[in-house]
Design a protein around this motif. Sequence first.
Motif, PDB file in Angstrom:
ATOM      1  N   ARG A 165       1.069  -1.365   0.029  1.00  0.00           N
ATOM      2  CA  ARG A 165      -0.034   0.130  -0.053  1.00  0.00           C
ATOM      3  C   ARG A 165       0.982   1.293   0.254  1.00  0.00           C
ATOM      4  N   ALA A 166       1.919   1.102   0.790  1.00  0.00           N
ATOM      5  CA  ALA A 166       2.872   2.284   0.837  1.00  0.00           C
ATOM      6  C   ALA A 166       3.460   2.712  -0.590  1.00  0.00           C
ATOM      7  N   VAL A 167       3.706   1.488  -1.261  1.00  0.00           N
ATOM      8  CA  VAL A 167       4.171   2.032  -2.512  1.00  0.00           C
ATOM      9  C   VAL A 167       3.342   2.581  -3.599  1.00  0.00           C
ATOM     10  N   ARG A 168       2.133   1.955  -3.475  1.00  0.00           N
ATOM     11  CA  ARG A 168       1.058   2.140  -4.276  1.00  0.00           C
ATOM     12  C   ARG A 168       0.548   3.650  -4.156  1.00  0.00           C
ATOM     13  N   GLU A 169       0.348   4.040  -2.943  1.00  0.00           N
ATOM     14  CA  GLU A 169       0.034   5.326  -2.483  1.00  0.00           C
ATOM     15  C   GLU A 169       1.089   6.547  -3.076  1.00  0.00           C
ATOM     16  N   THR A 170       2.495   5.980  -2.647  1.00  0.00           N
ATOM     17  CA  THR A 170       3.692   6.886  -3.088  1.00  0.00           C
ATOM     18  C   THR A 170       3.248   6.949  -4.739  1.00  0.00           C
ATOM     19  N   LEU A 171       3.080   5.962  -5.547  1.00  0.00           N
ATOM     20  CA  LEU A 171       3.380   6.118  -7.008  1.00  0.00           C
ATOM     21  C   LEU A 171       2.134   6.911  -7.507  1.00  0.00           C
ATOM     22  N   GLU A 172       0.927   6.722  -6.713  1.00  0.00           N
ATOM     23  CA  GLU A 172      -0.275   7.791  -7.162  1.00  0.00           C
ATOM     24  C   GLU A 172      -0.140   9.137  -6.795  1.00  0.00           C
ATOM     25  N   ARG A 173       0.569   9.513  -5.727  1.00  0.00           N
ATOM     26  CA  ARG A 173       0.749  10.637  -5.555  1.00  0.00           C
ATOM     27  C   ARG A 173       2.156  11.509  -5.950  1.00  0.00           C
ATOM     28  N   LEU A 174       3.056  10.632  -5.905  1.00  0.00           N
ATOM     29  CA  LEU A 174       4.408  11.288  -6.626  1.00  0.00           C
ATOM     30  C   LEU A 174       4.626  10.884  -8.053  1.00  0.00           C
ATOM     31  N   GLY A 175       3.968   9.926  -8.735  1.00  0.00           N
ATOM     32  CA  GLY A 175       4.048   9.453  -9.985  1.00  0.00           C
ATOM     33  C   GLY A 175       5.253   8.521 -10.073  1.00  0.00           C
ATOM     34  N   ARG A 176       6.210   8.526  -9.509  1.00  0.00           N
ATOM     35  CA  ARG A 176       7.443   7.515  -9.678  1.00  0.00           C
ATOM     36  C   ARG A 176       8.301   7.583  -8.022  1.00  0.00           C
ATOM     37  N   ILE A 177       9.046   6.478  -8.225  1.00  0.00           N
ATOM     38  CA  ILE A 177       9.895   6.530  -6.841  1.00  0.00           C
ATOM     39  C   ILE A 177      11.423   6.548  -7.407  1.00  0.00           C
ATOM     40  N   ASP A 178      12.184   7.558  -7.219  1.00  0.00           N
ATOM     41  CA  ASP A 178      13.462   7.590  -7.780  1.00  0.00           C
ATOM     42  C   ASP A 178      14.488   7.051  -6.614  1.00  0.00           C
ATOM     43  N   VAL A 179      14.220   7.302  -5.545  1.00  0.00           N
ATOM     44  CA  VAL A 179      15.163   6.860  -4.353  1.00  0.00           C
ATOM     45  C   VAL A 179      13.960   6.233  -3.374  1.00  0.00           C
ATOM     46  N   LEU A 180      14.801   4.930  -2.888  1.00  0.00           N
ATOM     47  CA  LEU A 180      14.156   4.127  -1.735  1.00  0.00           C
ATOM     48  C   LEU A 180      15.197   4.151  -0.743  1.00  0.00           C
ATOM     49  N   VAL A 181      14.678   4.693   0.822  1.00  0.00           N
ATOM     50  CA  VAL A 181      15.687   4.488   1.735  1.00  0.00           C
ATOM     51  C   VAL A 181      14.887   3.649   2.850  1.00  0.00           C
ATOM     52  N   ASN A 182      15.547   2.636   3.351  1.00  0.00           N
ATOM     53  CA  ASN A 182      15.165   1.635   4.196  1.00  0.00           C
ATOM     54  C   ASN A 182      15.755   1.842   5.456  1.00  0.00           C
ATOM     55  N   LEU A 183      14.865   2.193   6.348  1.00  0.00           N
ATOM     56  CA  LEU A 183      15.360   2.630   7.646  1.00  0.00           C
ATOM     57  C   LEU A 183      14.937   1.733   8.969  1.00  0.00           C
ATOM     58  N   VAL A 184      13.870   0.793   8.547  1.00  0.00           N
ATOM     59  CA  VAL A 184      13.354   0.299   9.803  1.00  0.00           C
ATOM     60  C   VAL A 184      14.432  -0.748  10.380  1.00  0.00           C
ATOM     61  N   GLY A 185      14.221  -0.881  11.726  1.00  0.00           N
ATOM     62  CA  GLY A 185      15.399  -1.602  12.525  1.00  0.00           C
ATOM     63  C   GLY A 185      15.313  -1.505  13.729  1.00  0.00           C
ATOM     64  N   GLY A 186      16.336  -1.985  14.413  1.00  0.00           N
ATOM     65  CA  GLY A 186      16.517  -1.696  15.997  1.00  0.00           C
ATOM     66  C   GLY A 186      16.367  -3.356  16.255  1.00  0.00           C
ATOM     67  N   SER A 187      16.744  -3.440  17.915  1.00  0.00           N
ATOM     68  CA  SER A 187      17.016  -4.723  18.393  1.00  0.00           C
ATOM     69  C   SER A 187      15.966  -4.937  19.761  1.00  0.00           C
ATOM     70  N   ARG A 188      16.062  -6.280  20.124  1.00  0.00           N
ATOM     71  CA  ARG A 188      15.287  -6.693  21.299  1.00  0.00           C
ATOM     72  C   ARG A 188      15.963  -6.982  22.523  1.00  0.00           C
ATOM     73  N   GLY A 189      16.787  -5.758  22.857  1.00  0.00           N
ATOM     74  CA  GLY A 189      17.576  -6.391  23.903  1.00  0.00           C
ATOM     75  C   GLY A 189      18.683  -7.285  23.647  1.00  0.00           C
ATOM     76  N   ASP A 190      19.304  -7.956  24.672  1.00  0.00           N
ATOM     77  CA  ASP A 190      20.260  -8.927  24.178  1.00  0.00           C
ATOM     78  C   ASP A 190      20.370 -10.100  25.043  1.00  0.00           C
ATOM     79  N   PRO A 191      19.478 -10.991  24.711  1.00  0.00           N
ATOM     80  CA  PRO A 191      19.593 -12.420  25.427  1.00  0.00           C
ATOM     81  C   PRO A 191      20.685 -13.200  24.878  1.00  0.00           C
ATOM     82  N   GLY A 192      21.617 -12.657  23.932  1.00  0.00           N
ATOM     83  CA  GLY A 192      22.747 -13.457  23.564  1.00  0.00           C
ATOM     84  C   GLY A 192      22.363 -14.859  22.845  1.00  0.00           C
ATOM     85  N   ILE A 193      23.189 -15.682  22.552  1.00  0.00           N
ATOM     86  CA  ILE A 193      22.590 -16.921  21.949  1.00  0.00           C
ATOM     87  C   ILE A 193      21.399 -17.763  22.574  1.00  0.00           C
TER      88      ILE A 193
END
Length: 252
Positions: free
Chosen positions: A69-97
């Motif tokens: 949906r994010a890609v579809r709405e972006t294409l509808e509003r902006l016409g094209r996507i020249d640059v994609l920046v992927n920032l989603v991330g993070g950790s869940r504490g450190d329970p080790g192995i």
Amino acid sequence: MDLGLADQSVLLVGASRGIGLAGAKAFAAEGCRTALMARDAEGLRSAAREAGAALAVAGDATREEDAARAVRETLERLGRIDVLVNLVGGSRGDPGIAAPDSDWDAVLASNLRAAVRMTRLVEPGMRERGSGAIINVSSIFGREWGGAVSYNAAKAALIAYTKSCARDLAPAGVRVNSVAPGSVLFPGGSWDRRRRADPEGIDGFVKRELPLGRFGRPEEVAAAIVFLASPRASLITGACLSVDGGQSRSLF
Ligand SMILES: NC(=O)c1ccc[n+]([C@@H]2O[C@H](COP(=O)([O-])OP(=O)(O)OC[C@H]3O[C@@H](n4cnc5c(N)ncnc54)[C@H](OP(=O)(O)O)[C@@H]3O)[C@@H](O)[C@H]2O)c1
């Protein structure tokens, strides 16, 4: 310096605070139109206002239907996507192995698979136009040992994935790079929370681990992202650029 990005359309996934929000502002300052994605609708709306974004899509990038949906709405509003920046991330504490499968699933879903999915959705359009840039936000702990075990592995996988994409998409004129931030502080971010919980411990960490004697700022990572997205970086693809004030110990 004019980076030559004016009128480009940029989708930033994970952009309601921190590095993503700074990136959105930096792209806007270069004359780009931006679309931002994050889960919390209210935080996202306020970030979009602050960054002068053309579009805000509330959704979870680890969910196929939200990502599409994010890609579809972006294409509808902006016409094209020249640059994609992927920032989603993070950790869940450190329970080790001992970390259970549920931790691994969550960490791989956000740090790796969200970028894989967004790339799969966006790259066909770039390929068709014969141009585009994708930037994946990894970590110094994708380049060397450190951080939680699952985060370390997921961020390293993201760097490997970036290289594969770069090789695959280079003939089509699409560049793919990653950045590896060191410790970046901003209000409401993970380091801010840790500093509030243990100010003395974090002071010691800064003295011991951060050669510049301070945390990084989101704007400093955003500047590297915008450069890598720009035609000024036309020979750079498949690279991983550390933006860490000398924090990492890796030679490469
Ligand atoms: N800060 C650091 O010291 C540091 C260092 C090295 C690498 N990094 C990496 O840099 C990236 C950005 O980190 P940050 O610290 O600047 O910000 P952050 O606090 O991790 O916030 C990330 C952004 O992504 C959104 N987000 C999180 N999960 C999402 C999901 N599943 N779908 C859509 N949006 C999602 C968040 O908003 P919602 O919560 O509302 O969704 C927020 O806007 C991360 O990949 C992180 O691992 C950060």
